[in-house]
Each structure stands twice: as structure tokens, then as C-alpha cells.
Design an enzyme around this catalytic site. Sequence first.
Site, mmCIF file in Angstrom:
data_model
loop_
_atom_site.group_PDB
_atom_site.id
_atom_site.type_symbol
_atom_site.label_atom_id
_atom_site.label_comp_id
_atom_site.label_asym_id
_atom_site.label_seq_id
_atom_site.Cartn_x
_atom_site.Cartn_y
_atom_site.Cartn_z
ATOM 1 N N GLU A 237 -19.085 0.743 -13.508
ATOM 2 C CA GLU A 237 -19.259 0.608 -12.050
ATOM 3 C C GLU A 237 -20.016 1.810 -11.486
ATOM 4 O O GLU A 237 -20.872 1.665 -10.605
ATOM 5 C CB GLU A 237 -17.895 0.463 -11.366
ATOM 6 C CG GLU A 237 -17.288 -0.923 -11.531
ATOM 7 C CD GLU A 237 -15.858 -1.017 -10.999
ATOM 8 O OE1 GLU A 237 -15.482 -2.108 -10.540
ATOM 9 O OE2 GLU A 237 -15.123 -0.007 -11.049
ATOM 10 N N ASP B 263 -22.062 -3.399 20.993
ATOM 11 C CA ASP B 263 -22.850 -3.953 22.096
ATOM 12 C C ASP B 263 -24.076 -3.096 22.341
ATOM 13 O O ASP B 263 -24.182 -1.970 21.836
ATOM 14 C CB ASP B 263 -21.976 -4.057 23.359
ATOM 15 C CG ASP B 263 -21.335 -2.735 23.723
ATOM 16 O OD1 ASP B 263 -22.073 -1.791 24.055
ATOM 17 O OD2 ASP B 263 -20.082 -2.630 23.676
#
Length: 731
Positions: free
Chosen positions: A616, A536
Site C-alpha cells: 500500500e 458555499d
Amino acid sequence: MAIQIDHANSLFTLLTKNSMYQMKADSLGTLVHTRYGKRTPVFDYSYLNKSCDRGFSGNPYSAGKNRTYSLDTMPVEFPVYGSGDYRDCALKIRYSSGASSAELTFDSYEVKEGKYALPGLPAFYSCQEDTAHTLIITLKDTTNSVFVHLYYGVLEEKDIITRAVCIENKGDSPVYLDRVLSVCADFQYGEYDFISFYGRHAMERLYSRTRVHHGVQAVGSTRGASSHHYNPFVVLADKNTTETSGECYGFSFVYSGDFLAEAEKDQTGQTRVLMGIHPENFCYKLDPGQTFTAPETAMVYSSTGFESMTHTFHKAIRNNLCRGKFKKAERPVLINNWEGTYFDFTGDKLVAMASEAKEMGVELFVMDDGWFGKRDNDFSGLGDWIVNEKKLGCTLKDLSDRIHNLGLKFGIWFEPECISEDSDLYRAHPDWAFKVPEKKPVRSRYQLVLDFSRKEVRDYIFNMMCKVLDSAKIEYLKWDFNRSIGDLYSAELPADRQGETAYKYVLGLYEVLENLNQRYPDMLIEGCSGGGGRFDAGMLYYTPQIWTSDDTDAIERLKIQYGTSFAYPVSTMGAHVSAVPNHQTGRKTEISTRATVAMAGTFGYELDPAKLTTEEKEEIKNQIKTFRKYYSLIQDGIYYRLTSPYEDEEYTAWEFVSEDKQEALISIVNTKLTANGMFSRIKLRGLNPDLWYSIDNTEYPGAALMEAGLPLPIPSFEYESWNLHVKAINQ
Ligand code: DGJ
């Protein structure tokens, strides 16, 4: 001037670049709301406010025999319980007599240069480049004891208006505030939709749009934190508003605790939006001479759809809410060991992970949960913020030195607000946890919550944290909070003040976060609450980035990050590449797709590098180089949602455009593979229509890319993703 006052008509007009907000103290002293919308000439808009006699809508005594004057049918700027307005109100005062009916009338006003700040609470602030003003309108009740100061902050160029409320008791006996919301916005006309962001742990901020119908539609939290379940950000939109057209109003609550956000359509078809602290766990006793401050709400109006509203919030959050060094400084690409090891690690294991991570270009190593007290699982240890040297096999300083010697920065995890019953702290201070007398507390993840409304509790935890933070070189802190609060009862407060506990808890949390920021100005603090349970605007004042979700599945993240993006900028969203099969969903996606999605956030990794293949690892090296290359475009650029994961089944796409429109990055993820799929194209946004741009060595006019669009690649495997760099051709 952003605040214009017409004294003759008691008219108050707030102006930003594109919006106008107006109210008027009428002849009976009621502060009436007259208009919020597109910036138009300053003029008395009260002509819009129709009134007529409606049965059962009472009239204030001061209206005499005028049956058409009713607060029940007028747009009221700050409705109080008992005034004859039967819609949900912003304020409910209970006097010492036990009566709750009140009436508020205009008392005075004041205009100040600059934007107000709020004691102990987060709030937007003005920067050097801003023209900022504050209007304070004071209303008073009929007993002449309760004064309501309505604060309006106007950041003119940033196009944002903020509101907050202070209630002052100037009388000689206490009053009880049973309800204080920060914002009421009444819209006399229009058919609206209410947009909110709902969810759950590991699936936060999903988009919901419903028609505002007669009655109350509300979202909120009574969990003590803003929660995974609903976000304290809502939008009221015209029913026809789209991403790029139509009117909408965004409301962002700058607070991290309980909240209520609602839209109510009344008997006359008016829509009232309310936002503020949820009244359920709230009652504040205001002694004579005391003032209560309700948190801020930031409001943004857009006449050109959600996209511009989003841009306004993003800019203001980045520039006028986030603070400290990392407001502007580049954030490090991190690796966090949580999904790589969970609780099962040693110092050597962490150093091995860090060493491989460094090889791939990672810049910060974060040691997550499990380094302290007795903490090999989540049954115990919280509260004992003492390094477990036996488990690490070394001191924290040694570990930090070893990681720094590799050329990485070092960060650690804390969960300061919680306590395990199996901890030395709990054995010493069982009353420091929230517990109700004569009742066993509700446990969650086997843990309880410390009463942060108490100073001695806060100080103790803060000092313990400082001891750890001072014992080694630590450049990053993850502040986690892994449960909802229950059993709200503070052993320190008397019975008639228990209703203050939840609010005082949040203020206590803010105090500790502020102290940490002051004491460690160079440390990056990332907020977290089981992922995005406290994502928030309030937290962003203290922590410029927040772990968006415990769900690291790239495909689920598309919806999570899409919803989050309505209010919150990419620079605030913690996002990591994790291992496959994904730990939350079991889904397998290519590492390239996981990186595409995580790059629409603060970007990092959360896996054990030892389990990666050589290919990877090579790919990760390139991913980090790519992220660094486009860092400023991604973090500071303008973000566009090109598709909606709710409407476009096959692709989700977004775009970052530089302020000067010279460059853009488009990210596309295929979300559904079908045989002989349809041809798709995507219309780019935010480019200069008069410039030419190059994409993959082909040149296009900006207008063509935006109006005719760009054909999308045809996927060759499930969840394939693409990043297309768009560069203006300088002729
Ligand atoms: C919840 C967080 O969201 C995770 O990232 C991790 O830090 C765990 N808590 C640790 O307990």
C-alpha cells in the site's frame, strides 16, 4: 457594451456572452422583468408580458380603472409585500407605525465601470481579462424614505450576472426589514424542474430534481450556516433539460448563513424564483441614514444543459471568487491525522506519522483536533486556544520544526466559533456564548457557539489564534465549525435588534476570516463544518478549498462529489484517501479506488501510515506521482460528468479535459458487480472531434470517442476503478 439602456422606453438590458437579462420601468413606474434567457437582439421584450383582468388580483391605485394591470400577475423585478402581489415577495418593510404595506417605483439608475463590491460581504470580482460593469437601479417607496438599490454585476465573457440589494432609510424614523431576499426572477412561460442539493452530516449535496408545481417548493437553512441539509445553490431547468441539452438557470448564493431558495408556480402558470437570507431568523432595524446590504447571488443561464452551466460556475468561482496565493498556486498533498488517531496522539506519534508520510511523497502534515487546552475528547477545551505542551510533549514550535526538518509543511486545526462549557474561556465569559435568558441552551456535540456578532469576542479569538500561528511555522489552517446555531440571542443587542444577530454573526465570521487572510497571505485556509456543512460560495471567497464531507467512503463520495460538482469546481473540494474498513460505512474498497475518487478533489490522506502494508505504501507513492503528473489537468481542466450515480447503476465516470483539448483524464469506478454483466461504453466529452487521440497505445478519432464511445473495462473485483489518460496525437 454589456449594459444597454434605451432611455425612451426605460429599458435596461444586461448582456453576457450567451445570456440576456432585461427589465423595464413601465409607465406607472413599476420595474417589470421582461426576459432572462439566451442572448438575442436587444429589443423591448415586454411584448411577452400578457395581462388580463383576473379576479382577486388587485390593481395599484395609480392604474386607475384599468383592472388588467396587477402586480399579482406581472413578472416583477423586485416584489415588495403589500403591493397587491400575493406571491412570496423579496422585501417586507415594517414602518414605525406598524404597517407593512409598501409600493416601490422606479427612481433612478447609474452605470459604473467594473464590478461592484459589497462592504463586509463576499462577492465575485472582476479580473484583468474581464469586461465588467455594474448597473444600479434605485426604487423608492411611497413615503420617499425607503430607497432600494438593486445591484447588477455583469461579467460579460465569464457569462455571469450577479445581483445584490442595498436598502437605505432616508426618512426620519426607523423602519424594520422583516424580509430582504437578494434575487427574484419571474418566468412567465415554461414547465420547469427545481433542482436542489439536500443531505445530512456525512452525506451532503445529494441531487434532487422535482417538477415545479403550483405552490411553493423551497429549500433553506435556519441553522446559522448554509448547512449539510440543503445547499445555497439551486437550478431551475426546463423539464426536458439534460446534462448536454436544454435551458437551465443556476442560482448561487454568495453567503454562508441562513438562506431560502424557492420556486413558486402561481395562478397563471408563471414561476418565481427567490433567493436570499431566510426570513425566519431575520429582522433588521434600519435607523434613519442607515443602509442594509443583502448578500450577492450569482446567476448563470445555459441553453446547452447542466454541463455548460457547471463550466461557467467553475470558471468564475476559480477565477473571480477564490482569492489569494492558492487561487493559482499548487495545493500541497496533505495528510491529516484525524481518522488516523482522533484525539489520541502525542507529538512523537505525529512526527512518526509525518515521517512515513514524507517517505510516500506527502507534502503537508495537518494536526487536527485535540492539540490545545483540555481536549482529549469533545466534552471540553474549545475556546482555550493554548497549545497543550504536556500532551504534545513539546512546544508547537518544536513540533513544527521537527515536521519541517522531515521536509514537510505543517498545518493545524481550529474551531474558532465554538466554546466548550468546560473551558477557561467559558468560565471567564459565559455571556460570550449564544444563550437565551431563562432558558438552558441547546447543546450539540456538547458545545455552544460564540457570539461572533460581538467585536470583543471576535477580537479575543483572533488574537488567541494569532498567538498560536505566530509561535511556529504554520502553512495551513483548517477552520472547522461543528454544530448548528441555536439560542440566537446576543447579550449586546437591544430587544428590537435581536433579529440582526444571525446576519451580524456571519459578517463577524467573514471579518475574522478576512483578517486571517490579510495577516497570513501565504497560509492555505481550508473551510470545514463537520465536513461540508458550510460548503458555499461565500466561504470560497475566504477559503479556496473546503472539506467536502466527513464521509470518506469512496463509493458514497461518488454521489457527494457529483452533487457538489454542479456548482463547485474540483479545486474547492477537499477529498482524502482514508483507511478501510471505512470509518463511516464499514465498506472495504481498494486503495486504488479510494485514490481515484479523492483525486477528483484537492487530494490527500487521512489515515495512520503505520497501519499500511508495504504494498500500500508503494501504491501511495505512485498515486502521489500520478496526481502531481496530472495536477493541472485535474485542478484547472474542464470537468465533465460522464454518468450520473443516480441513473447508471454499474459505473460512475467523469473526465477532465485540458483547455486546449490536447489531453484528458477519464476516471471510472465500478459501483455494482454482477455475473455476466452487460457490455457498457462511455461517450467522452469535450475533445476535438477532428483530432486523433491515443488511449493505452490505441489510437481513435476524437469524433469516434465522443459519438461512438469507448467500451468500458469489465471489472474483476468489486469497486474496481480505472484512470485512462487520453492524449492528442500530433500529426
Ligand atoms: C469535523 C471535521 O469535519 C473532521 O474532519 C475533524 O476535523 C473533526 N471535526 C474534529 O473534531
